[in-house]
Enzyme design. Structure first.
Site, PDB file in Angstrom:
ATOM      1  N   HIS A   1       0.788  -1.027   0.163  1.00 58.70           N
ATOM      2  CA  HIS A   1       0.007   0.107   0.027  1.00 58.70           C
ATOM      3  C   HIS A   1       0.859   1.121   0.129  1.00 58.70           C
ATOM      4  O   HIS A   1       0.374   2.453   0.491  1.00 58.70           O
ATOM      5  CB  HIS A   1      -1.075  -0.035   1.273  1.00 58.70           C
ATOM      6  CG  HIS A   1      -1.813  -1.243   1.334  1.00 58.70           C
ATOM      7  ND1 HIS A   1      -3.085  -1.492   0.874  1.00 58.70           N
ATOM      8  CD2 HIS A   1      -1.244  -2.251   2.072  1.00 58.70           C
ATOM      9  CE1 HIS A   1      -3.243  -2.565   1.293  1.00 58.70           C
ATOM     10  NE2 HIS A   1      -2.413  -3.220   2.099  1.00 58.70           N
TER      11      HIS A   1
ATOM     12  N   SER B   1      15.888  21.930 -15.700  1.00 64.02           N
ATOM     13  CA  SER B   1      14.885  22.542 -15.960  1.00 64.02           C
ATOM     14  C   SER B   1      15.223  23.920 -16.511  1.00 64.02           C
ATOM     15  O   SER B   1      16.190  24.510 -16.192  1.00 64.02           O
ATOM     16  CB  SER B   1      13.752  23.059 -14.678  1.00 64.02           C
ATOM     17  OG  SER B   1      13.032  24.147 -14.871  1.00 64.02           O
TER      18      SER B   1
ATOM     19  N   LYS C   1      16.638  21.732 -10.190  1.00 60.01           N
ATOM     20  CA  LYS C   1      16.036  20.529 -10.693  1.00 60.01           C
ATOM     21  C   LYS C   1      16.871  19.655 -11.464  1.00 60.01           C
ATOM     22  O   LYS C   1      17.909  20.147 -12.121  1.00 60.01           O
ATOM     23  CB  LYS C   1      14.681  20.916 -11.424  1.00 60.01           C
ATOM     24  CG  LYS C   1      13.840  21.532 -10.879  1.00 60.01           C
ATOM     25  CD  LYS C   1      12.710  20.861 -10.337  1.00 60.01           C
ATOM     26  CE  LYS C   1      11.603  20.316 -11.156  1.00 60.01           C
ATOM     27  NZ  LYS C   1      10.488  19.871 -11.059  1.00 60.01           N
TER      28      LYS C   1
ATOM     29  N   GLU D   1      10.307   8.996 -16.948  1.00 61.75           N
ATOM     30  CA  GLU D   1       9.009   9.247 -17.330  1.00 61.75           C
ATOM     31  C   GLU D   1       8.652   9.094 -18.706  1.00 61.75           C
ATOM     32  O   GLU D   1       7.511   8.451 -18.679  1.00 61.75           O
ATOM     33  CB  GLU D   1       8.852  10.802 -16.792  1.00 61.75           C
ATOM     34  CG  GLU D   1       9.272  11.198 -15.551  1.00 61.75           C
ATOM     35  CD  GLU D   1       9.114  12.709 -15.284  1.00 61.75           C
ATOM     36  OE1 GLU D   1       8.410  13.430 -15.772  1.00 61.75           O
ATOM     37  OE2 GLU D   1      10.175  13.169 -14.741  1.00 61.75           O
TER      38      GLU D   1
END
Ligand code: ARG
Length: 455
Positions: A155, A276, A282, A289
């Site tokens: 979970h 970024s 970043k 992704e």
């Protein structure tokens, strides 16, 4: 060149040609088309259907075409409808009359069925090799991290301690099954459709066993209608690719989480991350992704082909030309994902200290504390309740079970003795899990031996 000049009086409309053509994409299997034609004409000559002289001329013409395409001196000019007419027309241009005999006892229907099979079979081998590559990388990470403790989750809540080796082993299993699926598909599809003709075989005395053997098939297909209408194996392949993509996507999701500031379990290599344009701090996991994101188009291909096939009467229908673009795209996408993902994990560093600290601060040893009581005669239900009280106490103080004093343990249950600390240490918690398939080192080493023999 039109293959059906005799029956037609009007020139084909350009829009119709553009809509109908497949050369722009089936050029991808020019090699397989030529390979199939060489086998076909070799068989025709063996059966005395074409002369040996014509066979030799055709084979050297086909080899010349192959060479010129590969050198880039022969271009796929768009006037041809598909790769089959392109090769045949060029053959006739090159060697004249003899070239016109190649298509004896063959139709583009069995030809395209063959080409697609040969193509998928070749690609299955390459995808399998890439899967082997990722498995090797996983095995390396496993061997290096048999005692890298980390929380195991259910979970997405910390549950029990495991090791990084154990976590990676789960993916090893998944990608191994993916290889097995490809192997099964290859085995089932490995029957040669050549000689099925348009749909009803041919009146020439073809030796279908012989051409099947020349092309490395286990034998010929046994129903000519099915031979030209079957795309099951493409659907199976797309389904296997979808499962590979799903596995890669789950793995990517974990890498993305682990790379986040909240987890900090891994540090991706600069080469596999991007920055970024606005936020200087970043370092984004774009590759993971993208791998996760590309899963959608692979599932899309599977559903698209299933839908294309669902209403088709026997035997060949032009609808089936739609199998190619999406299959090629799905194959190339999965190959790209596997290659990039393997490179990404090869260069990822795992922060052992952060992983271990995370396993410690999440009460992942609570089950072991309960097991300690059980081993000292307390019924499990009671033990569960006792440890629950201890966890509550720890939460109030902001500490872990291992940080309690023996007095605090004993205040809840007198059964606890000094050796409780040893019993709930991360090392003990993991190492005592020695059932086959569990994270304990002894169990893991056995499994790793099995994995090694598979590679
Ligand atoms: N381009 C076609 C395909 O991909 C080749 C077979 C054409 N056969 C035909 N009868 N029109 O399916």
């Amino acid at each position: 060149m039109k293959l059906w000049g005799g029956r037609f009086t009007k020139e084909e409309n350009q829009l119709v040609h553009n809509f109908n053509e497949s050369l722009s994409f089936d050029r991808k299997f020019y090699r397989q088309d030529i390979e199939g034609s060489i086998a076909h004409v070799t068989m025709l000559a063996k059966q005395g259907i074409v002369s040996e002289e014509d066979r030799d001329a055709i084979i050297s013409g086909l080899k010349g075409i192959l060479e010129d395409v590969e050198k880039g001196t022969l271009e796929f000019s768009p006037e041809y409808e598909d790769i089959h007419s392109f090769v045949e027309a060029n053959l006739i241009k090159r060697i004249g009359e003899a070239g016109k005999r190649l298509h004896t006892g063959r139709s583009r229907n069995d030809q395209v069925a063959l080409d697609m099979k040969l193509y998928c079979r070749d690609e299955i081998r390459e995808i399998d090799e890439l899967l082997r590559g990722i498995l090797k990388e996983l095995l390396r990470i496993m061997e290096e991290n048999l005692d890298t403790y980390m929380p195991g989750f259910t979970h997405l809540q910390k549950a029990q301690p495991i090791t990084l080796a154990h976590h990676m082993g789960a993916y090893f299993e998944m990608f191994s099954r993916d290889r097995g699926r490809l192997e099964d598909i290859r085995e089932r599809m490995n029957r040669c459709p050549l000689g099925a003709g348009a749909l009803a075989g041919t009146t020439y005395p073809l030796d279908r066993d012989y051409s099947a053997r020349l092309l490395g098939f286990a034998g010929p297909t046994l129903n000519s209608m099915d031979s030209v209408a079957d795309r099951d194996y493409v659907i199976e392949l797309l389904s296997a690719l979808s499962i590979i993509a799903m596995h890669l996507s789950r793995f990517s999701e974990e890498i993305i989480l682990w790379n986040s500031n909240e987890y900090r379990f891994v540090e991706l290599d600069d080469a596999y991350s991007t920055g970024s344009s606005i936020m200087p701090q970043k370092k984004n996991p774009d590759i993971a992704e993208l791998v996760r994101g590309k899963t959608g188009r692979i599932y899309g291909a599977l559903i698209a082909l299933l839908t294309t096939m669902k209403g088709l009467p026997l035997a060949y229908n032009k609808d089936m030309q739609e199998d190619k673009e999406m299959t090629f795209d799905a194959i190339d996408t999965v190959k790209g994902c596997l290659a990039l993902f393997t490179g990404m994990i090869r260069t990822t560093s795992f922060r052992k200290d952060v992983m271990e600290a995370s396993a410690k601060n999440g009460f992942t040893n609570a089950t072991d504390a309960a097991d300690y009581l059980v081993n000292h005669g307390v019924p499990f239900r009671d033990a569960h309740g006792i440890v629950g009280q201890l966890v509550l106490h720890c939460l109030e103080k902001g500490i872990g079970l291992e940080d309690l004093t023996l007095e605090e343990f004993c205040a809840v249950s007198p059964v606890f003795k000094e050796d409780i600390f040893e019993a709930i240490s991360m090392k003990t918690c993991v190492e005592r899990r020695m059932t086959l398939g569990a994270p304990g080192q002894e169990a893991m080493r056995k499994v790793i031996q099995v994995y090694k023999s598979r590679l």
